[in-house]
Design a protein around this motif. Structure first.
Motif, short mmCIF file in Angstrom:
data_model
loop_
_atom_site.label_atom_id
_atom_site.label_comp_id
_atom_site.label_asym_id
_atom_site.label_seq_id
_atom_site.Cartn_x
_atom_site.Cartn_y
_atom_site.Cartn_z
N LEU A 1 43.02 18.30 -36.32
CA LEU A 1 41.58 18.39 -36.60
C LEU A 1 41.28 18.73 -38.05
O LEU A 1 40.15 18.56 -38.50
CB LEU A 1 40.93 19.42 -35.67
N LYS B 1 41.90 17.26 -40.72
CA LYS B 1 41.48 16.10 -41.52
C LYS B 1 39.97 15.86 -41.48
O LYS B 1 39.42 15.20 -42.35
CB LYS B 1 42.22 14.84 -41.08
N TYR B 2 39.31 16.40 -40.48
CA TYR B 2 37.86 16.20 -40.36
C TYR B 2 37.05 17.17 -41.22
O TYR B 2 35.93 16.87 -41.59
CB TYR B 2 37.42 16.32 -38.90
N LYS C 1 39.36 17.50 -47.22
CA LYS C 1 40.14 16.41 -47.80
C LYS C 1 41.46 16.92 -48.38
O LYS C 1 42.35 16.16 -48.68
CB LYS C 1 39.35 15.70 -48.90
N TYR D 1 30.59 17.08 -39.00
CA TYR D 1 31.92 16.77 -39.53
C TYR D 1 32.51 15.50 -38.92
O TYR D 1 33.57 15.05 -39.36
CB TYR D 1 32.87 17.95 -39.34
N GLY D 2 31.87 14.93 -37.91
CA GLY D 2 32.35 13.70 -37.32
C GLY D 2 33.62 13.87 -36.50
O GLY D 2 34.43 12.94 -36.40
N ILE D 3 33.78 15.03 -35.90
CA ILE D 3 34.96 15.29 -35.08
C ILE D 3 34.73 14.70 -33.69
O ILE D 3 33.74 15.05 -33.03
CB ILE D 3 35.24 16.80 -34.95
N LYS E 1 38.69 15.34 -28.90
CA LYS E 1 39.85 15.88 -29.63
C LYS E 1 39.84 17.40 -29.70
O LYS E 1 40.78 18.00 -30.18
CB LYS E 1 39.92 15.29 -31.02
N SER F 1 42.83 21.58 -31.24
CA SER F 1 43.06 20.36 -30.47
C SER F 1 44.01 20.67 -29.33
O SER F 1 44.67 21.71 -29.33
CB SER F 1 43.62 19.26 -31.37
#
Length: 79
Positions: free
Chosen positions: A10, A12-13, A16, A41-43, A47, A74
């Motif tokens: 997770l 990576k969400y 960067k 965050y678009g998670i 997940k 996760s």
């Protein structure tokens, strides 16, 4: 600010930078639900296995405010 931490795949969400697992969500003094932060965050919801707010098990409807810490885990597998 709300501190947001994520572990395992997770991370990576929320950032960067590789190896970094936390970021600050600038809530500008407003309250948000955990679900709104997940969406920001678009998670992908599927997940996320565990949600903690200030160290307590929570869900997507939990309201968070300045100074709170939200942590996402996760699902983990093992053998």
């Amino acid at each position: 600010m709300i501190k947001v931490k994520a572990y395992a795949d997770l991370t990576k969400y929320i950032t960067k930078e590789q190896g970094k697992f936390e970021t600050n969500f600038n809530n500008k003094g407003k309250e948000f639900t955990v679900e709104e932060i997940i969406n920001y965050y678009g998670i992908p919801r599927e997940k996320i296995q565990i949600i903690l707010v200030n160290g307590l098990h929570s869900d997507v409807k939990t309201v968070v405010k300045d100074g709170d810490t939200v942590v996402f885990f996760s699902p983990v597998g093992g053998g």
